[in-house]
Design an enzyme around this catalytic site. Structure first.
Site, short mmCIF file in Angstrom:
data_model
loop_
_atom_site.label_atom_id
_atom_site.label_comp_id
_atom_site.label_asym_id
_atom_site.label_seq_id
_atom_site.Cartn_x
_atom_site.Cartn_y
_atom_site.Cartn_z
N TYR A 7 5.19 11.41 -23.81
CA TYR A 7 4.39 11.57 -22.59
C TYR A 7 3.46 10.41 -22.29
O TYR A 7 2.48 10.56 -21.57
CB TYR A 7 3.61 12.89 -22.62
CG TYR A 7 4.51 14.08 -22.84
CD1 TYR A 7 5.39 14.50 -21.85
CD2 TYR A 7 4.51 14.76 -24.05
CE1 TYR A 7 6.23 15.58 -22.05
CE2 TYR A 7 5.35 15.83 -24.26
CZ TYR A 7 6.21 16.24 -23.26
OH TYR A 7 7.05 17.30 -23.46
N ALA A 8 3.74 9.22 -22.81
CA ALA A 8 2.98 8.02 -22.46
C ALA A 8 3.57 7.46 -21.17
O ALA A 8 4.27 6.44 -21.18
CB ALA A 8 3.00 7.01 -23.60
N ASN A 9 3.33 8.18 -20.08
CA ASN A 9 3.89 7.86 -18.78
C ASN A 9 2.82 8.08 -17.72
O ASN A 9 2.05 9.04 -17.82
CB ASN A 9 5.07 8.78 -18.45
CG ASN A 9 6.09 8.85 -19.56
OD1 ASN A 9 6.69 7.84 -19.91
ND2 ASN A 9 6.28 10.03 -20.13
N HIS A 54 5.79 17.81 -16.73
CA HIS A 54 6.61 16.63 -17.03
C HIS A 54 7.89 16.60 -16.20
O HIS A 54 8.30 15.53 -15.72
CB HIS A 54 6.94 16.60 -18.53
CG HIS A 54 7.69 15.38 -18.95
ND1 HIS A 54 7.18 14.10 -18.81
CD2 HIS A 54 8.92 15.23 -19.51
CE1 HIS A 54 8.06 13.23 -19.26
NE2 HIS A 54 9.13 13.89 -19.69
N HIS A 88 0.83 -1.20 0.00
CA HIS A 88 0.00 0.00 0.00
C HIS A 88 0.87 1.26 0.00
O HIS A 88 1.80 1.38 0.79
CB HIS A 88 -0.91 -0.01 1.23
CG HIS A 88 -1.85 1.12 1.27
ND1 HIS A 88 -2.10 1.82 2.41
CD2 HIS A 88 -2.62 1.69 0.30
CE1 HIS A 88 -2.98 2.77 2.16
NE2 HIS A 88 -3.31 2.71 0.88
N ASP A 136 7.14 5.35 -21.24
CA ASP A 136 7.51 5.11 -22.63
C ASP A 136 9.02 4.88 -22.72
O ASP A 136 9.75 5.02 -21.74
CB ASP A 136 7.06 6.27 -23.53
CG ASP A 136 7.68 7.61 -23.17
OD1 ASP A 136 8.82 7.66 -22.69
OD2 ASP A 136 7.01 8.63 -23.38
#
Length: 129
Positions: free
Chosen positions: A118-120, A96, A20, A28
């Site tokens: 930006y595929a994060n 970012h 947790h 990316d």
């Protein structure tokens, strides 16, 4: 041998160790990887595996109580932005550069073969009970 779920032994083991509040960065191929967190690099070639495929596979295995993405994703990568908004209605956005700073505190980084900007997303683990 496992017949379902995540087959990559490094990823399956790392997921089993999460608790947790631990954070997981799904990123990316171009995201800088900080020193420190455990890294499972799934990138095979540009676009393989995709960010969407990896994210959906992880979401089948994890309880997520929060997610953070770069605010730049909305303009630079509308497809990834739509995917993230669909999966995480309460998605938080930060610049970012801030996401890169936050990634240093992640317990696990999963690098995809995604080759679009930006595929994060930084996921915060929850509990199943």
């Amino acid at each position: 041998m496992k017949k379902a779920g995540i087959l990559n032994r490094h990823l399956a083991g790392a997921l089993a160790e999460l608790g947790h509040g631990h954070e997981v960065l799904v990123c990316d191929a171009g995201m800088p990887i900080p020193d420190g967190p455990r890294v499972v690099d799934l990138a095979f070639r540009a676009g393989v595996p995709s960010f969407a495929d990896v994210l959906d596979g992880l979401l089948a295995e994890l309880v997520v109580e929060g997610a953070t993405a770069a605010e730049e994703v909305r303009e630079a990568n509308p497809e990834a932005a739509a995917l993230l908004t669909d999966r995480f209605p309460g998605l938080a956005h930060v610049p970012h550069e801030r996401l890169k700073e936050l990634s240093a505190g992640a317990r696990l980084i999963v690098r995809t073969g995604e080759a679009r900007p930006y595929a994060n997303v930084l996921l915060r683990c929850g509990v199943f009970f």
